[in-house]
Design a protein around this motif. Sequence first.
Motif, mmCIF file in Angstrom:
data_model
loop_
_atom_site.group_PDB
_atom_site.id
_atom_site.type_symbol
_atom_site.label_atom_id
_atom_site.label_comp_id
_atom_site.label_asym_id
_atom_site.label_seq_id
_atom_site.Cartn_x
_atom_site.Cartn_y
_atom_site.Cartn_z
ATOM 1 N N ASP A 163 0.833 -1.210 0.000
ATOM 2 C CA ASP A 163 0.000 0.000 0.000
ATOM 3 C C ASP A 163 0.870 1.264 0.000
ATOM 4 O OD1 ASP A 163 -2.213 -1.620 0.052
ATOM 5 O OD2 ASP A 163 -2.685 -1.281 2.172
ATOM 6 N N SER A 164 1.990 1.215 0.712
ATOM 7 C CA SER A 164 2.903 2.362 0.742
ATOM 8 C C SER A 164 3.467 2.640 -0.649
ATOM 9 C CB SER A 164 4.058 2.090 1.714
ATOM 10 O OG SER A 164 3.586 1.857 3.022
ATOM 11 N N LEU A 165 3.906 1.584 -1.311
ATOM 12 C CA LEU A 165 4.459 1.748 -2.660
ATOM 13 C C LEU A 165 3.380 2.180 -3.655
ATOM 14 C CD1 LEU A 165 6.893 -1.317 -2.784
ATOM 15 C CD2 LEU A 165 7.488 1.104 -2.491
ATOM 16 N N ASP A 166 2.152 1.662 -3.470
ATOM 17 C CA ASP A 166 1.044 2.101 -4.325
ATOM 18 C C ASP A 166 0.869 3.619 -4.226
ATOM 19 O OD1 ASP A 166 0.441 -0.454 -5.186
ATOM 20 O OD2 ASP A 166 -1.239 -0.733 -3.804
ATOM 21 N N HIS A 167 0.837 4.114 -2.979
ATOM 22 C CA HIS A 167 0.625 5.546 -2.744
ATOM 23 C C HIS A 167 1.714 6.379 -3.423
ATOM 24 C CE1 HIS A 167 0.048 9.377 -0.784
ATOM 25 N NE2 HIS A 167 1.192 9.276 -0.134
ATOM 26 N N LEU A 168 2.949 5.984 -3.239
ATOM 27 C CA LEU A 168 4.065 6.769 -3.772
ATOM 28 C C LEU A 168 4.215 6.604 -5.283
ATOM 29 C CD1 LEU A 168 6.502 6.089 -0.829
ATOM 30 C CD2 LEU A 168 5.486 8.308 -1.420
ATOM 31 N N GLU A 169 3.947 5.408 -5.774
ATOM 32 C CA GLU A 169 4.031 5.197 -7.229
ATOM 33 C C GLU A 169 2.942 5.994 -7.942
ATOM 34 O OE1 GLU A 169 4.753 1.536 -10.393
ATOM 35 O OE2 GLU A 169 3.825 1.102 -8.452
ATOM 36 N N GLU A 170 1.755 6.101 -7.336
ATOM 37 C CA GLU A 170 0.684 6.915 -7.928
ATOM 38 C C GLU A 170 1.079 8.392 -8.011
ATOM 39 O OE1 GLU A 170 -2.670 6.106 -5.477
ATOM 40 O OE2 GLU A 170 -2.984 4.089 -6.300
ATOM 41 N N LEU A 171 2.001 8.802 -7.133
ATOM 42 C CA LEU A 171 2.495 10.175 -7.150
ATOM 43 C C LEU A 171 3.647 10.352 -8.154
ATOM 44 C CD1 LEU A 171 2.466 10.940 -3.307
ATOM 45 C CD2 LEU A 171 0.928 11.893 -5.047
ATOM 46 N N SER A 275 2.587 6.327 14.308
ATOM 47 C CA SER A 275 1.314 6.934 14.704
ATOM 48 C C SER A 275 1.211 8.333 14.141
ATOM 49 C CB SER A 275 1.190 6.985 16.229
ATOM 50 O OG SER A 275 2.146 7.884 16.777
ATOM 51 N N GLY A 276 -0.013 8.816 14.014
ATOM 52 C CA GLY A 276 -0.206 10.178 13.564
ATOM 53 C C GLY A 276 0.418 11.181 14.510
ATOM 54 N N ALA A 277 0.323 10.894 15.824
ATOM 55 C CA ALA A 277 0.904 11.803 16.822
ATOM 56 C C ALA A 277 2.410 11.917 16.643
ATOM 57 C CB ALA A 277 0.562 11.318 18.230
ATOM 58 N N ALA A 278 3.066 10.793 16.365
ATOM 59 C CA ALA A 278 4.515 10.827 16.143
ATOM 60 C C ALA A 278 4.843 11.605 14.877
ATOM 61 C CB ALA A 278 5.071 9.411 16.060
ATOM 62 N N SER A 287 3.685 12.097 6.506
ATOM 63 C CA SER A 287 2.679 11.127 6.077
ATOM 64 C C SER A 287 3.043 9.798 6.736
ATOM 65 C CB SER A 287 2.679 10.978 4.557
ATOM 66 O OG SER A 287 2.298 12.185 3.946
ATOM 67 N N THR A 288 2.027 9.060 7.190
ATOM 68 C CA THR A 288 2.292 7.904 8.046
ATOM 69 C C THR A 288 1.392 6.731 7.696
ATOM 70 O OG1 THR A 288 2.877 9.400 9.869
ATOM 71 C CG2 THR A 288 2.363 7.120 10.452
ATOM 72 N N MET A 289 1.977 5.550 7.666
ATOM 73 C CA MET A 289 1.183 4.316 7.658
ATOM 74 C C MET A 289 0.941 3.984 9.132
ATOM 75 S SD MET A 289 0.750 3.714 4.459
ATOM 76 C CE MET A 289 0.024 2.065 4.492
ATOM 77 N N VAL A 290 -0.260 4.320 9.598
ATOM 78 C CA VAL A 290 -0.559 4.267 11.031
ATOM 79 C C VAL A 290 -0.773 2.826 11.491
ATOM 80 C CG1 VAL A 290 -2.172 5.014 12.827
ATOM 81 C CG2 VAL A 290 -1.542 6.582 10.974
ATOM 82 N N ALA A 291 -0.020 2.434 12.516
ATOM 83 C CA ALA A 291 -0.117 1.074 13.050
ATOM 84 C C ALA A 291 -1.424 0.896 13.817
ATOM 85 C CB ALA A 291 1.065 0.788 13.970
ATOM 86 N N VAL A 323 -2.766 1.834 8.121
ATOM 87 C CA VAL A 323 -3.652 2.662 7.289
ATOM 88 C C VAL A 323 -2.943 3.971 6.959
ATOM 89 C CG1 VAL A 323 -5.860 3.868 7.194
ATOM 90 C CG2 VAL A 323 -5.707 1.623 8.303
ATOM 91 N N LEU A 324 -2.989 4.367 5.694
ATOM 92 C CA LEU A 324 -2.317 5.586 5.250
ATOM 93 C C LEU A 324 -2.994 6.830 5.818
ATOM 94 C CD1 LEU A 324 -0.310 7.123 3.403
ATOM 95 C CD2 LEU A 324 -2.054 6.971 1.602
#
Length: 337
Positions: A163-171, A275-278, A287-291, A323-324
């Motif tokens: 999912d991370s690579l999908d997000h960045l490759e789409e960019l 985490s989003g907080a981090a 941007s974070t893939m939130v655990a 989750v992104l």
Amino acid sequence: MQQVADRAGVSIATVSFVVNGTKYVTPATTARVKAAMRDLKFRNNVVARALASRRTRIIALLFPTTGNRFSPTTSEFFMAAAERASERGYHLVLWPVDPAGDDLDDLVSGGLVDGVVLMEVRMDDPRVAKLSELDVPFTLIGRTRDSSGLPYVDIDFETTIEDSLDHLEELGHRQFGLVLEDLAGTPMDGYAPHLRVEATFERSIADRGLTGTVVYSESGSEGGREAARELLEAAPDVTAVLIMKDDSSAGLLVGLYAAGRRIPEDVSVLSIASSGAAGDQHYPRLSTMVAPGRELGTRAADALIEQLDGTSADLPHFLLPCVLRPAESTAAAPRSA
């Protein structure tokens, strides 16, 4: 106990069910019983109950003693598991253990706990073999090399990286870097999340026809700066970086800036299993893939307690992807890429 029952308007058996957690009692009745216990200053004698039932209703979350591994995500695991255990009539304690598992005998054979949740799992983890040998109920937050016969909940690192690579490759990114903690030669060598992330990253990069470089970071901000230097030296055209090391993220950003790379105009940075907080502690916000820390902690507690209470014969195998959460550190690849 009779006084508590009279004050709450229930039977002694109902009070016993609430105190010992041995049978379901409606939330409203449970609240009345607990209020009566507080009013009468009733104190449940855990030791006496354990002697009578041969159960302590205490479960331990085992955490390695080596290094500083208690991250915000780990804290989420622990708090969620503790809350869930309490809801189900158990107490959860955080118990540091040697990574080799040499001190598990004392914990288990002494009857101090009814079962354990094991964290920070390695691919070939001697603690898992030791727990199996001691015949103590346990659940893993993590997976070994072959976990098919073991109870576990874990982050789905394979899906998370895809999912991370999908997000960045789409960019538009095609030149990738991955920063992982350097655990070679330490007691945590063979840490399963890192090996799964690295293997998935390398396989997916090859399948997609992209370019990828992996570098390893020492601890802290200085480790992140050095990782940035090594990455740019090995892959000067990199435009997207995945990092799975919270304490080195700030150093990575500083190292990229020091090399003249703007975030995200020149290089996008995506934090993995954090985490989003981090992520919000940095500039720009990562941007974070939130655990899924809270859900994993809750599911781990449920899986262990269901073993202890005999309420489920199924072997739990739960995989939950990160989750992104897009923020300010990822953007379209530079046109020159």
